[in-house]
Write an enzyme that holds these catalytic residues in place. Structure first.
Site, PDB file in Angstrom:
ATOM      1  N   ALA A 188       4.116   3.908   0.881  1.00 31.12           N
ATOM      2  CA  ALA A 188       4.857   4.406   2.045  1.00 31.12           C
ATOM      3  C   ALA A 188       5.938   3.391   2.414  1.00 31.12           C
ATOM      4  CB  ALA A 188       3.924   4.690   3.207  1.00 31.12           C
ATOM      5  N   MET A 231       0.834  -1.196   0.000  1.00 28.65           N
ATOM      6  CA  MET A 231       0.000   0.000   0.000  1.00 28.65           C
ATOM      7  C   MET A 231       0.874   1.254   0.000  1.00 28.65           C
ATOM      8  SD  MET A 231      -3.486  -0.769   2.101  1.00 28.65           S
ATOM      9  CE  MET A 231      -2.815  -0.666   3.743  1.00 28.65           C
ATOM     10  N   GLN A 249     -10.295  -2.671   2.849  1.00 31.29           N
ATOM     11  CA  GLN A 249      -9.765  -3.279   4.069  1.00 31.29           C
ATOM     12  C   GLN A 249      -9.700  -2.309   5.241  1.00 31.29           C
ATOM     13  OE1 GLN A 249      -6.009  -4.175   1.909  1.00 31.29           O
ATOM     14  NE2 GLN A 249      -4.998  -3.661   3.831  1.00 31.29           N
ATOM     15  N   GLN A 259      -2.595 -12.035   8.477  1.00 31.04           N
ATOM     16  CA  GLN A 259      -2.819 -11.811   7.050  1.00 31.04           C
ATOM     17  C   GLN A 259      -2.094 -12.865   6.223  1.00 31.04           C
ATOM     18  OE1 GLN A 259      -2.635  -7.811   4.876  1.00 31.04           O
ATOM     19  NE2 GLN A 259      -0.586  -8.616   4.514  1.00 31.04           N
ATOM     20  N   ARG A 287       2.877   2.909   9.146  1.00 31.39           N
ATOM     21  CA  ARG A 287       2.194   3.717  10.149  1.00 31.39           C
ATOM     22  C   ARG A 287       3.179   4.443  11.065  1.00 31.39           C
ATOM     23  NH1 ARG A 287      -3.362   2.155  10.840  1.00 31.39           N
ATOM     24  NH2 ARG A 287      -3.901   0.500   9.366  1.00 31.39           N
ATOM     25  N   HIS A 325       9.416  -3.468   3.412  1.00 33.54           N
ATOM     26  CA  HIS A 325       8.956  -3.739   2.050  1.00 33.54           C
ATOM     27  C   HIS A 325      10.129  -4.111   1.142  1.00 33.54           C
ATOM     28  CE1 HIS A 325       5.717  -0.843   3.410  1.00 33.54           C
ATOM     29  NE2 HIS A 325       4.985  -1.853   2.968  1.00 33.54           N
ATOM     30  N   LYS A 380       5.268  -9.683   9.786  1.00 34.31           N
ATOM     31  CA  LYS A 380       4.735  -8.798  10.833  1.00 34.31           C
ATOM     32  C   LYS A 380       3.213  -8.886  10.848  1.00 34.31           C
ATOM     33  CE  LYS A 380       4.326  -4.329  10.399  1.00 34.31           C
ATOM     34  NZ  LYS A 380       2.903  -4.086  10.805  1.00 34.31           N
ATOM     35  N   ASP A 381       2.622  -8.965   9.661  1.00 37.95           N
ATOM     36  CA  ASP A 381       1.177  -9.173   9.532  1.00 37.95           C
ATOM     37  C   ASP A 381       0.911 -10.673   9.457  1.00 37.95           C
ATOM     38  OD1 ASP A 381       0.284  -6.318   9.251  1.00 37.95           O
ATOM     39  OD2 ASP A 381       1.632  -6.429   7.532  1.00 37.95           O
TER      40      ASP A 381
END
Length: 283
Positions: A32, A30, A61, A153, A187, A37, A149-150
């Site tokens: 940023a 997404m 989401q 998901q 974030r 990443h 980390k997710d």
């Protein structure tokens, strides 16, 4: 590096790669972008002949309109970063391009979304399922890369691809952290310098649990001690801390008879919601 915004242009480009018999690695994001990443991107570049990265802030989401509005968007900076990493295609569609009309099809992950993130973010994973399934269909990768980390998901996407027969491997990549222990997240850009320091309490709590398990201490007591540690802070608001079986996300209270476990945590610093987890192989 090709920067593409239209579905038909992406399809034409992917078709060329497929005709040439080239392996495709895919990193959905997404934007940023940060080193977390880029760790996914670098793994894809090493393991595949072609790497495709998508940047799309998926509205489906987000169960909080304010959170969607505040999500950081730095497209030019992201593209520059990717250009330096050997990426072949960056797909940056508009919302209208991805969803000409609001999808009426839904993906139900059953009990896998009733706990942890699913309990606090209604509809979140259903939205993730829609966008990831669509992107996988469009890109047709050999491998797709997701950060651990997710963790929830990652587990859901693995299961979705297995159940629906997507012909690609879902690769999990370890969480990248700052020297302080704070898990990298888009974030984090919304935190002040003081907030980033406050947020290190999250990984500190997980570290205490890891050390306690290595010492053979009782799991429920460890969790309660760390919950108390979190709640002592005036700058961190704990949302949940739970130990689960990574295979089905069922809650566990003891690790005596299991081979692996995950401890997942979520909470707020300066009004920004952060998540992290600890994964341990026990045997």
């Amino acid at each position: 590096m090709h920067v593409i915004g239209a579905l038909d242009a992406l399809s034409d480009t992917i078709s060329t790669f497929v005709k040439n018999g080239e392996t495709i690695g895919f990193v959905p994001t997404m934007g940023a972008l940060h080193d977390g990443h880029l760790a996914l991107v670098r793994k894809s570049v090493v393991q595949n002949q072609i790497t495709v990265v998508s940047i799309f802030v998926n509205p489906l989401q987000f169960n909080n309109a304010g959170d969607l509005e505040k999500y950081p968007r730095v497209i030019e900076q992201d593209v520059k970063l990717l250009d330096g990493e050997g990426v072949d295609v960056v797909f940056i569609p508009s919302e209208k391009e991805m969803y000409a009309s609001k999808p009426i099809v839904s993906i139900n992950f059953g009990s896998l979304t009733t706990r942890l993130e699913g309990e606090f973010r209604s509809g979140h994973f259903e939205g993730v399922g829609i966008v990831v399934s669509k992107l996988l269909h469009l890109v047709n990768p050999s491998r797709a890369y997701f950060g651990l980390k997710d963790l929830q998901q990652f587990i859901l996407i693995q299961r979705m691809c297995s159940d629906l027969g997507f012909p690609c491997d879902i690769i999990g990549v370890e969480t990248v952290r700052e020297i302080s222990g704070l898990a990298l997240s888009s974030r984090n850009k919304r935190l002040t310098d003081a907030g980033k320091i406050d947020a290190t309490i999250i990984s500190e709590g997980l570290r205490r649990i890891k050390e306690g398990i290595e010492q053979g201490l009782e799991l429920t007591s460890l969790l309660n001690e760390v919950k108390a540690f979190y709640n002592e802070s005036e700058r961190f608001k704990l949302e949940y801390l739970e130990a689960v079986n990574p295979s089905d996300l069922s809650k566990i209270t003891s690790y005596d008879s299991i081979d692996e476990l995950a401890v997942c945590v979520a909470g707020y610093v300066e009004g920004v919601r952060l998540i992290d987890n600890l994964y341990l192989q026990l045997k």
